[in-house]
Design a protein around this motif. Structure first.
Motif, PDB file in Angstrom:
ATOM      1  N   VAL A  21      12.234   7.414 -10.272  1.00 24.48           N
ATOM      2  CA  VAL A  21      11.376   8.076  -9.286  1.00 24.48           C
ATOM      3  C   VAL A  21      12.232   9.159  -8.645  1.00 24.48           C
ATOM      4  O   VAL A  21      13.284   8.869  -8.078  1.00 24.48           O
ATOM      5  N   SER A  22      11.789  10.409  -8.741  1.00 24.14           N
ATOM      6  CA  SER A  22      12.593  11.504  -8.206  1.00 24.14           C
ATOM      7  C   SER A  22      12.597  11.477  -6.686  1.00 24.14           C
ATOM      8  O   SER A  22      11.684  10.952  -6.043  1.00 24.14           O
ATOM      9  N   ARG A  23      13.621  12.049  -6.098  1.00 28.37           N
ATOM     10  CA  ARG A  23      13.702  12.132  -4.637  1.00 28.37           C
ATOM     11  C   ARG A  23      12.515  12.887  -4.066  1.00 28.37           C
ATOM     12  O   ARG A  23      11.961  12.514  -3.041  1.00 28.37           O
ATOM     13  N   ALA A  24      12.139  13.970  -4.740  1.00 34.06           N
ATOM     14  CA  ALA A  24      11.039  14.804  -4.254  1.00 34.06           C
ATOM     15  C   ALA A  24       9.706  14.056  -4.244  1.00 34.06           C
ATOM     16  O   ALA A  24       8.843  14.327  -3.419  1.00 34.06           O
ATOM     17  N   ARG A  25       9.518  13.110  -5.146  1.00 36.15           N
ATOM     18  CA  ARG A  25       8.243  12.400  -5.257  1.00 36.15           C
ATOM     19  C   ARG A  25       8.303  10.963  -4.724  1.00 36.15           C
ATOM     20  O   ARG A  25       7.310  10.245  -4.760  1.00 36.15           O
ATOM     21  N   TYR A  26       9.443  10.559  -4.213  1.00 35.76           N
ATOM     22  CA  TYR A  26       9.637   9.181  -3.776  1.00 35.76           C
ATOM     23  C   TYR A  26       8.651   8.771  -2.674  1.00 35.76           C
ATOM     24  O   TYR A  26       8.017   7.712  -2.759  1.00 35.76           O
ATOM     25  N   GLY A  27       8.526   9.573  -1.638  1.00 36.13           N
ATOM     26  CA  GLY A  27       7.644   9.236  -0.515  1.00 36.13           C
ATOM     27  C   GLY A  27       6.207   9.057  -0.951  1.00 36.13           C
ATOM     28  O   GLY A  27       5.553   8.069  -0.590  1.00 36.13           O
ATOM     29  N   GLN A  28       5.706   9.986  -1.728  1.00 40.26           N
ATOM     30  CA  GLN A  28       4.331   9.901  -2.204  1.00 40.26           C
ATOM     31  C   GLN A  28       4.158   8.714  -3.145  1.00 40.26           C
ATOM     32  O   GLN A  28       3.164   7.990  -3.077  1.00 40.26           O
ATOM     33  N   ALA A  29       5.127   8.482  -4.026  1.00 43.39           N
ATOM     34  CA  ALA A  29       5.038   7.360  -4.966  1.00 43.39           C
ATOM     35  C   ALA A  29       5.003   6.032  -4.211  1.00 43.39           C
ATOM     36  O   ALA A  29       4.206   5.148  -4.529  1.00 43.39           O
ATOM     37  N   LYS A  30       5.856   5.896  -3.212  1.00 38.78           N
ATOM     38  CA  LYS A  30       5.907   4.665  -2.423  1.00 38.78           C
ATOM     39  C   LYS A  30       4.588   4.445  -1.692  1.00 38.78           C
ATOM     40  O   LYS A  30       4.037   3.347  -1.689  1.00 38.78           O
ATOM     41  N   GLU A  31       4.054   5.495  -1.082  1.00 41.08           N
ATOM     42  CA  GLU A  31       2.787   5.401  -0.365  1.00 41.08           C
ATOM     43  C   GLU A  31       1.643   5.005  -1.301  1.00 41.08           C
ATOM     44  O   GLU A  31       0.856   4.110  -0.998  1.00 41.08           O
ATOM     45  N   ARG A  32       1.568   5.657  -2.454  1.00 46.51           N
ATOM     46  CA  ARG A  32       0.509   5.345  -3.424  1.00 46.51           C
ATOM     47  C   ARG A  32       0.638   3.920  -3.955  1.00 46.51           C
ATOM     48  O   ARG A  32      -0.356   3.229  -4.157  1.00 46.51           O
ATOM     49  N   PHE A  33       1.880   3.460  -4.176  1.00 48.38           N
ATOM     50  CA  PHE A  33       2.113   2.113  -4.657  1.00 48.38           C
ATOM     51  C   PHE A  33       1.613   1.089  -3.644  1.00 48.38           C
ATOM     52  O   PHE A  33       0.906   0.141  -3.995  1.00 48.38           O
ATOM     53  N   TRP A  34       1.928   1.277  -2.353  1.00 45.97           N
ATOM     54  CA  TRP A  34       1.486   0.341  -1.324  1.00 45.97           C
ATOM     55  C   TRP A  34      -0.022   0.390  -1.133  1.00 45.97           C
ATOM     56  O   TRP A  34      -0.663  -0.643  -0.913  1.00 45.97           O
ATOM     57  N   GLU A  35      -0.616   1.570  -1.208  1.00 53.11           N
ATOM     58  CA  GLU A  35      -2.080   1.686  -1.138  1.00 53.11           C
ATOM     59  C   GLU A  35      -2.721   0.908  -2.279  1.00 53.11           C
ATOM     60  O   GLU A  35      -3.715   0.198  -2.083  1.00 53.11           O
ATOM     61  N   TYR A  36      -2.149   1.053  -3.461  1.00 51.66           N
ATOM     62  CA  TYR A  36      -2.656   0.354  -4.636  1.00 51.66           C
ATOM     63  C   TYR A  36      -2.592  -1.160  -4.425  1.00 51.66           C
ATOM     64  O   TYR A  36      -3.553  -1.878  -4.695  1.00 51.66           O
ATOM     65  N   LEU A  37      -1.461  -1.655  -3.923  1.00 55.50           N
ATOM     66  CA  LEU A  37      -1.319  -3.092  -3.685  1.00 55.50           C
ATOM     67  C   LEU A  37      -2.307  -3.593  -2.628  1.00 55.50           C
ATOM     68  O   LEU A  37      -2.896  -4.663  -2.778  1.00 55.50           O
ATOM     69  N   ARG A  38      -2.492  -2.818  -1.557  1.00 47.77           N
ATOM     70  CA  ARG A  38      -3.452  -3.202  -0.511  1.00 47.77           C
ATOM     71  C   ARG A  38      -4.869  -3.293  -1.072  1.00 47.77           C
ATOM     72  O   ARG A  38      -5.631  -4.195  -0.732  1.00 47.77           O
ATOM     73  N   ASP A  39      -5.211  -2.353  -1.940  1.00 48.76           N
ATOM     74  CA  ASP A  39      -6.565  -2.346  -2.527  1.00 48.76           C
ATOM     75  C   ASP A  39      -6.776  -3.517  -3.482  1.00 48.76           C
ATOM     76  O   ASP A  39      -7.914  -3.948  -3.681  1.00 48.76           O
ATOM     77  N   LYS A  40      -5.715  -4.018  -4.087  1.00 44.37           N
ATOM     78  CA  LYS A  40      -5.826  -5.135  -5.031  1.00 44.37           C
ATOM     79  C   LYS A  40      -5.972  -6.483  -4.330  1.00 44.37           C
ATOM     80  O   LYS A  40      -6.430  -7.427  -4.927  1.00 44.37           O
TER      81      LYS A  40
END
Length: 96
Positions: free
Chosen positions: A76-95
């Protein structure tokens, strides 16, 4: 053979050639990663300039990498880390 989006685990881009990795096969397609991203559903997230992952197959997100089913580790690149982490947690919450 037709590839279904749900079968896609991750996509790797290498100079406008995409390698689409499934559970048992890998397909090569000549196109831009940005163009593919426009047609993918929300569970696909771009985590690096060269990688897109299907969150359905993420088994761990540690440090600056995602581990996918089958043990594949994607950076996971530094530039995309924040967005990736946010999307991952959103995904887990929705599941849940």
């Amino acid at each position: 053979m037709r590839l279904l989006r749900g079968e896609m685990i991750y996509v790797e881009s290498n100079v406008h050639v995409l390698e689409i990795h499934g559970s048992s096969l890998c397909w090569s397609v000549k196109m831009k990663l940005d163009d593919l991203m426009e047609s993918l559903p929300v569970q696909f997230v771009r985590i690096h300039q060269s990688f897109v992952v299907n969150l359905d197959y993420v088994t761990a997100f540690t440090g600056h990498q995602m581990e996918l089913a089958g043990g594949v580790k994607i950076p996971v690149s530094r530039a995309r880390y924040g967005q990736a982490k946010e999307r991952f947690w959103e995904y887990l919450r929705d599941k849940v």
